[in-house]
Design an enzyme around this catalytic site. Structure first.
Site, mmCIF file in Angstrom:
data_model
loop_
_atom_site.group_PDB
_atom_site.id
_atom_site.type_symbol
_atom_site.label_atom_id
_atom_site.label_comp_id
_atom_site.label_asym_id
_atom_site.label_seq_id
_atom_site.Cartn_x
_atom_site.Cartn_y
_atom_site.Cartn_z
ATOM 1 N N GLU A 62 -30.711 -28.635 4.663
ATOM 2 C CA GLU A 62 -31.146 -28.622 6.055
ATOM 3 C C GLU A 62 -31.593 -27.222 6.514
ATOM 4 O O GLU A 62 -31.670 -26.958 7.707
ATOM 5 C CB GLU A 62 -30.026 -29.140 6.954
ATOM 6 C CG GLU A 62 -29.470 -30.495 6.565
ATOM 7 C CD GLU A 62 -30.489 -31.623 6.618
ATOM 8 O OE1 GLU A 62 -31.516 -31.493 7.307
ATOM 9 O OE2 GLU A 62 -30.268 -32.646 5.953
ATOM 10 N N VAL A 85 -19.903 -36.426 7.753
ATOM 11 C CA VAL A 85 -21.302 -36.060 7.950
ATOM 12 C C VAL A 85 -21.998 -37.257 8.579
ATOM 13 O O VAL A 85 -21.817 -38.395 8.127
ATOM 14 C CB VAL A 85 -21.963 -35.735 6.590
ATOM 15 C CG1 VAL A 85 -23.448 -35.513 6.753
ATOM 16 C CG2 VAL A 85 -21.293 -34.547 5.944
ATOM 17 N N PHE A 86 -22.799 -37.021 9.640
ATOM 18 C CA PHE A 86 -23.539 -38.107 10.276
ATOM 19 C C PHE A 86 -24.987 -38.057 9.819
ATOM 20 O O PHE A 86 -25.689 -37.073 10.018
ATOM 21 C CB PHE A 86 -23.481 -38.000 11.799
ATOM 22 C CG PHE A 86 -24.156 -39.148 12.489
ATOM 23 C CD1 PHE A 86 -23.541 -40.387 12.559
ATOM 24 C CD2 PHE A 86 -25.412 -39.001 13.058
ATOM 25 C CE1 PHE A 86 -24.164 -41.467 13.182
ATOM 26 C CE2 PHE A 86 -26.045 -40.069 13.687
ATOM 27 C CZ PHE A 86 -25.415 -41.305 13.745
ATOM 28 N N GLY A 87 -25.425 -39.155 9.199
ATOM 29 C CA GLY A 87 -26.802 -39.282 8.736
ATOM 30 C C GLY A 87 -27.615 -40.135 9.683
ATOM 31 O O GLY A 87 -27.217 -41.248 10.020
ATOM 32 N N TYR A 88 -28.767 -39.631 10.122
ATOM 33 C CA TYR A 88 -29.651 -40.355 11.038
ATOM 34 C C TYR A 88 -31.055 -40.508 10.473
ATOM 35 O O TYR A 88 -31.894 -41.154 11.067
ATOM 36 C CB TYR A 88 -29.719 -39.628 12.388
ATOM 37 C CG TYR A 88 -30.152 -38.178 12.250
ATOM 38 C CD1 TYR A 88 -31.499 -37.846 12.128
ATOM 39 C CD2 TYR A 88 -29.216 -37.167 12.200
ATOM 40 C CE1 TYR A 88 -31.889 -36.529 11.960
ATOM 41 C CE2 TYR A 88 -29.593 -35.860 12.053
ATOM 42 C CZ TYR A 88 -30.941 -35.544 11.928
ATOM 43 O OH TYR A 88 -31.317 -34.231 11.760
ATOM 44 N N GLY A 89 -31.296 -39.898 9.329
ATOM 45 C CA GLY A 89 -32.608 -39.961 8.670
ATOM 46 C C GLY A 89 -32.412 -40.482 7.262
ATOM 47 O O GLY A 89 -31.786 -41.524 7.052
ATOM 48 N N SER A 90 -32.877 -39.732 6.286
ATOM 49 C CA SER A 90 -32.784 -40.191 4.899
ATOM 50 C C SER A 90 -31.345 -40.334 4.407
ATOM 51 O O SER A 90 -31.096 -41.076 3.455
ATOM 52 C CB SER A 90 -33.571 -39.268 3.967
ATOM 53 O OG SER A 90 -33.051 -37.961 3.998
#
Length: 189
Positions: free
Chosen positions: A101, A7-12
């Site tokens: 999401e 999983v790619f996280g770009y926010g929280s």
């Protein structure tokens, strides 16, 4: 042999990893921009006072919306963290993230890139799931003037607590310039 679930996280997800993460890798995704262009009634706001959450948007779509050149540039990438999920818990985490999401995001598989010790670009993760806000989703608000947007981010709160994105990106990636993100941070001071 089954593929690992990344999983790619770009926010929280940068500062609050998904459950059951067993490995993490820093990196970036190409062809996207990070923008606070999603209304939030469940994480950073309420139905009565919607807040804003960050999303990544395909760069060509954002540039066309903003009235600029729709061709991607070398600056169209977003740094974040890729997490490998414990295979035993993959179904549980997928269900959790799909629910998390649900307000306007769609999942996509992307390559996550990084730099090796010789400063050459390499693929850090072959396939990672990322959630992208599409322009036609009901929560998409599009471009807002930075001062107005910064005020909304600061004033609106939801059950997920305060936004720590600029602080986290600056701490993890001191070499990265994210003018959009850091300009908003200055605007909310």
């Amino acid at each position: 042999m089954t593929r690992s679930y990344w999983v790619f996280g770009y926010g929280s997800l940068i500062w609050k990893p998904p459950p059951h993460a067993v490995e993490k890798r820093s990196g970036y995704v190409k062809g996207v921009v990070r923008r606070f262009a999603q209304s939030s009634i469940d994480h950073r706001g309420t139905p009565e006072a919607p807040g804003r959450v960050v999303t990544v948007i395909e760069a060509k779509e954002w540039h066309a919306l903003a009235g600029s050149n729709p061709d991607p540039t070398d600056e169209d990438f977003v740094w974040g963290v890729a997490y490998r999920i414990d295979p035993v818990k993959e179904d549980e985490v997928r269900a959790y993230l799909e629910h998390r999401e649900k307000n306007g995001y769609t999942s996509h598989d992307v390559h996550v890139y990084s730099m090796d010790e010789n400063e050459r670009e390499v693929i850090a993760v072959e396939d990672a799931t990322i959630w992208i806000g599409k322009l036609d989703n009901p929560a998409f608000v599009g471009y807002e003037y930075p001062d107005h947007l910064a005020a909304t981010i600061v004033q609106r709160h939801g059950p997920s607590g305060p936004n720590k994105l600029a602080e986290s990106v600056r701490e993890l990636y001191p070499h990265v310039r994210d003018d959009y993100l850091f300009d908003l941070e200055v605007g909310d001071a």
